[in-house]
Every structure is written in C-alpha cells, then in structure tokens.
Design a protein around this motif. Structure first.
Motif, PDB file in Angstrom:
ATOM      1  N   MET A   1      36.031  47.003  32.463  1.00 40.15           N
ATOM      2  CA  MET A   1      36.060  47.720  33.719  1.00 40.15           C
ATOM      3  C   MET A   1      37.388  47.516  34.377  1.00 40.15           C
ATOM      4  N   GLU A   2      37.659  48.407  35.239  1.00 39.02           N
ATOM      5  CA  GLU A   2      38.980  48.386  35.775  1.00 39.02           C
ATOM      6  C   GLU A   2      39.016  47.385  37.088  1.00 39.02           C
ATOM      7  N   THR A   3      39.987  46.599  37.168  1.00 38.60           N
ATOM      8  CA  THR A   3      39.791  45.641  38.361  1.00 38.60           C
ATOM      9  C   THR A   3      40.184  46.509  39.660  1.00 38.60           C
ATOM     10  N   LYS A   4      39.619  46.051  40.813  1.00 34.08           N
ATOM     11  CA  LYS A   4      39.814  47.113  42.021  1.00 34.08           C
ATOM     12  C   LYS A   4      40.918  46.289  42.858  1.00 34.08           C
ATOM     13  N   PHE A   5      41.408  47.091  43.595  1.00 30.68           N
ATOM     14  CA  PHE A   5      42.458  46.386  44.660  1.00 30.68           C
ATOM     15  C   PHE A   5      41.553  46.208  45.832  1.00 30.68           C
ATOM     16  N   VAL A   6      41.507  45.146  46.555  1.00 26.94           N
ATOM     17  CA  VAL A   6      40.542  44.785  47.589  1.00 26.94           C
ATOM     18  C   VAL A   6      41.453  44.475  48.864  1.00 26.94           C
ATOM     19  N   SER A   7      40.279  44.643  50.092  1.00 22.49           N
ATOM     20  CA  SER A   7      40.803  44.229  51.201  1.00 22.49           C
ATOM     21  C   SER A   7      40.667  42.511  51.261  1.00 22.49           C
ATOM     22  N   ILE A   8      41.395  42.115  52.454  1.00 13.09           N
ATOM     23  CA  ILE A   8      41.310  40.603  52.542  1.00 13.09           C
ATOM     24  C   ILE A   8      39.901  40.240  52.850  1.00 13.09           C
ATOM     25  N   GLU A   9      39.161  40.871  53.384  1.00  9.15           N
ATOM     26  CA  GLU A   9      37.609  40.652  53.845  1.00  9.15           C
ATOM     27  C   GLU A   9      37.029  40.872  52.579  1.00  9.15           C
ATOM     28  N   GLU A  10      37.167  41.804  51.821  1.00 13.76           N
ATOM     29  CA  GLU A  10      36.388  41.769  50.201  1.00 13.76           C
ATOM     30  C   GLU A  10      36.697  40.485  49.497  1.00 13.76           C
ATOM     31  N   ALA A 151      47.863  43.413  37.525  1.00 16.64           N
ATOM     32  CA  ALA A 151      47.084  44.350  36.991  1.00 16.64           C
ATOM     33  C   ALA A 151      47.447  44.395  35.383  1.00 16.64           C
ATOM     34  N   ASP A 152      48.795  44.429  35.261  1.00 18.02           N
ATOM     35  CA  ASP A 152      49.051  44.731  33.678  1.00 18.02           C
ATOM     36  C   ASP A 152      48.773  43.502  32.799  1.00 18.02           C
ATOM     37  N   ASP A 153      48.456  42.193  33.414  1.00 19.91           N
ATOM     38  CA  ASP A 153      48.018  41.156  32.524  1.00 19.91           C
ATOM     39  C   ASP A 153      46.525  40.957  32.637  1.00 19.91           C
ATOM     40  N   LEU A 154      45.998  41.261  33.723  1.00 20.54           N
ATOM     41  CA  LEU A 154      44.708  40.724  34.145  1.00 20.54           C
ATOM     42  C   LEU A 154      43.509  41.731  34.328  1.00 20.54           C
ATOM     43  N   ASP A 155      44.032  42.977  34.378  1.00 17.64           N
ATOM     44  CA  ASP A 155      43.261  44.142  34.475  1.00 17.64           C
ATOM     45  C   ASP A 155      41.623  44.252  33.880  1.00 17.64           C
ATOM     46  N   GLY A 156      40.684  44.211  34.557  1.00 19.52           N
ATOM     47  CA  GLY A 156      39.271  44.059  33.796  1.00 19.52           C
ATOM     48  C   GLY A 156      38.606  42.568  33.440  1.00 19.52           C
ATOM     49  N   ARG A 157      39.750  41.662  33.773  1.00 17.90           N
ATOM     50  CA  ARG A 157      39.175  40.274  33.499  1.00 17.90           C
ATOM     51  C   ARG A 157      39.124  39.420  34.841  1.00 17.90           C
TER      52      ARG A 157
END
Ligand code: AMP
Ligand code: MG
Length: 331
Positions: A1-10, A151-157
């Motif tokens: 699953m793709e890693t999401k960009f998240v806000s500081i609160e998330e 994201a290049d290195d750790l996407d999905g992890r």
C-alpha cells in the motif's frame, strides 16, 4: 500500500498509536517512532533494514523532557545544550530506563537531540513523547533531504510522511560523546569542532574508519554508508590532474560521472556532470541529492572533487569519504 503524506496532527496520532512516520528536520528527514515502545522501535529497524546493533538518536521537544531520556547530565553536556539546542547537535549521555531497550541497541548510553525545524518541534510537542528517529532512508542509501527521497526508499513500508520541503542543512547532526572526558566528536556535522571548543574547551575527534571496525566507539561507524551504486573516488589535486584522471578513465572505455562544485562544471569532459552548487552550505545541502541522482545516471565510475575541510567542510568530506569507501587518488 502506498504511504500517505500526512499533516502534523495525523502524524502525531500515528506516532502515539505506535506507528512509524517520517518527518523533516533541519539536518535530514527522520523516521520517527515512540522511543519508549519496543514494538514501535522494532518497526524502525525493520522498515529501514537497519542492523539491530546500530543505536538510534532520541529527539525531544523541550529541555524539560531530558530527565525522562537520560539518567544523568554533566555540566559540560548542559553547556552544549544551552549553546546549540534546538539545533543539529546530538549529545551522548547515560540512558534512562524509560527508553525501549532496542533504541540504544543494548548500550547504557543514548544520543539525544532537540531539533530546530519548526515542523519537527511542532510534531514532537503534539506527540508529547520522546521520538527515536534515525535518517529516513533504507540502510546504506544516502540520507533523505527531501520527502520524495523518503518515498523512493520507504513507500509502503511506513505509516506516513510529513512533507516539510528540502532540509536546510542536508547532512546529519554532529554527534558528541559526553560520557568521557574530554568529550569525543563521533560524527562531524553542522556544529563544528571550533564552535564546540569555544563553549567547552578542547575535545577529541574520533578517527574516520572506512574499513570494517570490530568495536568502534559509535556503532554506526562500522557500516558502509551513503554509497552510490557506481564506485566513487575522491580526486585531490589541480584541475589539470582531475581532467587527466577523467580522460584516462574514458580512454579505458568507462562511462564517467563527476561530482563538482558549480564553478567547476566545465572543468573536464565527462559523460555525466552533476554539480552541488556553490559555497559550502550549498554543497552540504545538495550532496545527498546528487549521490542519489548518480544512481539513475548511466555511469561506471564517479570522480568527486575534494572540498575544503574548514567548518562544515569537515562533515562534507567525512560523508564523501564514506560514500567512496575511502578511495582517494592524489596528484
Ligand atoms: P542516524 O540516526 O542514521 O543519523 O545514525 C545515528 C548515529 O549516531 C549512528 O552513527 C550511531 O551509531 C550514533 N549513535 C547513536 N546513539 C549512540 C550511542 N549511544 N553511542 C554512540 N553512538 C551513537
Ligand atoms: Mg542514517
């Protein structure tokens, strides 16, 4: 699953729930997890592929948190914190029993730092927990200075990435061991030896080793780091010598990449020329970016110019020596 960009609160909610999240600091992007939870820390090691005997740096959002991370703080360490925190200096002190065993890889000491990046500080203060955070790259790759590198290195992890733009400094923090007298700089960084000595007097500097070391002072020292895929060599000498080295390699049928400061972009006839800007601050900021770019360039060998070792130049050359596995040719 793709890693999401998240806000500081998330990100804060994820960290409190025991997940791992990447966030920007002024040095490089960090991969954070709750430093008091063994399960959360185990995920950092797993997602990075980091050897379990390489300890993590613990990040705090306020000086008042220090007493929950270290069991003692010397007067010398205190003066360093007063002078350089928040900022790119990691101080090694005796660890507090609160911390997860794995954070310090079983050592009795811990590296602690208060970052100055506004997003990092805001995140730490929202989580209200000490956060262990090594650089957010796959172990052995150059440290990430932009969210896209993470994201290049750790996407999905990993659970999420907070994007805070490009890191201002671009090299990891200075690490100083304050459990010994005089203190020892284990890793050079943006806070220089001269700046440290102006505050606490003479310190020692650990020798850089690029070979296999059985029991180094800082466990991280024994691992090959930041290596681009093509072998890199540092060239020391005149521009004419650099030109000659490049010409000989091309004559031998190699595709040659060169890493130089902007003002040397036209110094030689190479297949791929990558520049890291002009002036020390720019070179520090761009270095890891350029090392990553070489991995998508079609080259057999890389030659790098040798930079001045004054100020942050010591940290630049320390990382370059590691990236080149200690290969240097001099005129
Ligand atoms: P990174 O988190 O990827 O920037 O790496 C952290 C660096 O700090 C590694 O080189 C570690 O070996 C070093 N380090 C962290 N904690 C300690 C400690 N307790 N004693 C000595 N070195 C440490
Ligand atoms: Mg690292």
């Amino acid at each position: 699953m793709e890693t999401k960009f998240v806000s500081i609160e998330e990100a804060a909610a994820l960290l409190r729930a025991g997940a791992v999240v990447a966030f920007p600091t002024e040095t490089v992007y960090g991969l954070g997890a709750d430093a008091t939870s063994d399960a959360a820390i185990a995920q950092i090691f797993a997602s990075k592929g980091r050897p379990g005997d390489n300890p993590l740096i613990v990040h705090i959002g306020d000086l008042a948190w220090l007493s929950s991370v270290v069991s003692a703080c010397s007067d010398t360490a205190q003066r360093l914190m007063d002078a350089f925190w928040p900022g790119p200096l990691t101080v090694i002190l005796p660890k507090h029993e609160n911390l997860a065993e794995r954070v310090t890889a079983g050592l009795s000491t811990v590296g602690v730092r208060m970052p100055s990046h506004s997003v990092a500080l805001e995140l730490l203060r929202a989580v209200e927990l000490p956060i262990a955070a090594p650089s957010a790259n796959v172990s052995g790759r150059p440290s990430p200075t932009r969210a896209v590198h993470v994201a290049d290195d750790l996407d999905g992890r990993i659970a999420g990435i907070v994007d805070g733009g490009a890191a201002e400094i671009g090299l990891e923090s200075t690490v100083i061991d304050c459990t010994v007298e005089p203190p020892v700089i284990l890793r050079p960084g943006a806070v220089t030896r001269a700046e440290i000595e102006a505050v606490i007097g003479p310190v020692d500097v650990a020798e850089v080793r690029t070979d296999d070391v059985a029991a180094p002072k800082s466990p991280g020292m024994k691992y090959r780091h930041y290596a681009p895929k093509a072998p890199m060599t540092i060239v020391q000498g005149s521009e004419a010598f650099f030109r000659q080295v490049v010409a000989e390699a091309r004559c031998a049928g190699k595709r040659v990449g060169v890493l130089v400061a902007e003002e040397h972009a036209h110094c030689c006839d190479a297949d791929v020329v990558l520049t890291c800007g002009s002036g020390q601050a720019a070179v520090a900021r761009r270095l890891y970016d350029v090392l990553r770019e070489f991995d998508s360039a079609d080259v057999d060998v890389i030659y790098s110019e040798s930079f001045s070792e004054v100020g942050i130049g010591e940290a630049i050359m320390n990382r370059l020596r590691k990236a080149s596995g200690g290969r240097v040719i001099a005129e």
